[in-house]
Design an enzyme around this catalytic site. Structure first.
Site, short mmCIF file in Angstrom:
data_model
loop_
_atom_site.label_atom_id
_atom_site.label_comp_id
_atom_site.label_asym_id
_atom_site.label_seq_id
_atom_site.Cartn_x
_atom_site.Cartn_y
_atom_site.Cartn_z
N ARG A 1 0.85 -1.18 0.00
CA ARG A 1 0.00 0.00 0.00
C ARG A 1 0.89 1.24 0.00
NH1 ARG A 1 -3.26 -3.13 -1.18
NH2 ARG A 1 -5.38 -3.47 -0.38
N GLU B 1 -4.90 6.20 -7.63
CA GLU B 1 -4.93 5.16 -8.65
C GLU B 1 -6.21 5.26 -9.46
OE1 GLU B 1 -4.30 1.31 -6.91
OE2 GLU B 1 -2.31 1.84 -6.14
N HIS C 1 -0.60 -1.51 -10.31
CA HIS C 1 -1.23 -2.27 -9.23
C HIS C 1 -1.69 -3.65 -9.73
CE1 HIS C 1 -3.42 -1.80 -5.13
NE2 HIS C 1 -2.96 -3.02 -5.31
#
Length: 319
Positions: free
Chosen positions: A238, A267, A286
């Site tokens: 994270r 994101e 990601h």
């Protein structure tokens, strides 16, 4: 029953599960692009849906957004944890939140991606690939992993999987997490140290902690500046674990050897984000949780959760 499936970037949700099993009255809308950032536009895009299936923490659901969604009755998050959802606000508004478990192989996928970053950084893969396509040959000296020190921050399932690979490469493994014991570290093939020692002595650091109030910003400016000049920093966990301003500074100043990042404060990563301008950072969008197996498990679990809720017997309730 109007159902919204968010963040279907790869257009796989429809094929990953039997949505037709929900019946002819289930009207499904797929969102292939991120929702608008502006609160009014985001609320307008989600207005009228009874059920929303959110992909992990891509779309936050704070109280102010929830208040603008009076028709919402069921909010499903892929995975069994989502810090982006205001659970109390959902409960107060009568919105049930349910989890949709993923594949048991997901931990391996994330550890695999962390190692793709580590190997990419040590072997200069991105730079050499660009050079080869441009007609060049051998532009940078690759580094050997054997005999180096791997620092694992967070020695849970993902951290242990990453540590096992480092062990196979002949690396020394250091580990730190706030509640790690010597016994648990040894069982994971590592030696427990404090975070200051880990950052100062590791040749590569890989983050595998859960984001919480106690771990937010753990990779501080002081720790990042204490890293070896040729050490690499990898984060597939994270972005909130890291002081991103400080990380950008040490990368821009070439104070460390490089970084591999799969997670970001915003994101999808904005097209003009400053990280994109650096030549010593390896960026992926990601991908740690992204796999066909995981998405099939996510969406099949989501269909089961919707069917169970519609039948009056909810499963995997989180609030």
């Amino acid at each position: 029953m109007k159902i919204a499936i968010l963040d279907d970037y790869l257009r796989t949700a429809r094929q990953a599960a039997d949505w037709d099993s929900l019946g002819a009255d289930a009207a499904i809308t797929l969102f292939h692009e991120p929702l608008p950032a502006a609160p009014d536009q985001r609320a307008a895009a989600l207005a009228g849906f009874d059920v929303i299936v959110a992909m992990r923490e891509r779309t936050p659901f704070p109280a102010d957004l929830l208040r603008r969604l009076p028709d919402l009755r069921l909010l499903i998050t892929t995975g069994m944890r989502n810090r982006g959802i205001d659970m109390q606000a959902c409960a107060a508004q009568g919105v049930l939140v349910c989890g949709a478990p993923g594949s048991k192989l997901a931990a391996h996928a994330t550890a695999e991606l962390a190692w793709a970053h580590i190997l990419g950084l040590f072997k200069n893969l991105a730079a050499e690939d660009r050079a080869m396509h441009a007609g060049a040959w051998q532009t940078q000296m690759p580094r050997i992993l054997a005999g180096k020190t791997l620092g694992i921050v967070g020695l849970g399932k993902l951290g242990q999987a990453a540590a096992a690979v480092g062990k196979a490469f002949g690396m020394e493994i250091l580990a730190y997490s706030p509640h790690l014991t010597d016994e648990r570290a040894a069982a994971g093939g590592a030696r427990r140290v404090d975070k200051e020692t880990l950052f100062a002595q590791s040749d590569v650091i890989s983050m595998h902690l859960i984001l919480s109030d106690s771990t937010r910003g753990l990779a501080s400016a002081e720790l990042l500046r204490s890293m070896k000049p040729d050490a690499c920093f990898v984060n597939t966990s994270r972005a909130g674990l890291v002081d991103m301003d400080a990380l950008y500074d040490v990368l821009r100043q070439k104070r460390i050897g490089g970084a591999g990042l799969d997670v970001f404060p915003d994101e999808p990563l904005p097209a003009d984000d400053r990280l994109r301008s650096l030549d010593n950072v390896l960026l992926t969008p990601h991908l740690g949780y992204v796999s066909a197996e995981n998405f099939q498990a996510f969406y099949r679990s989501a269909v089961q959760a919707i069917a169970a809720w519609a039948g009056g017997a909810p499963v995997n309730s989180l609030n």
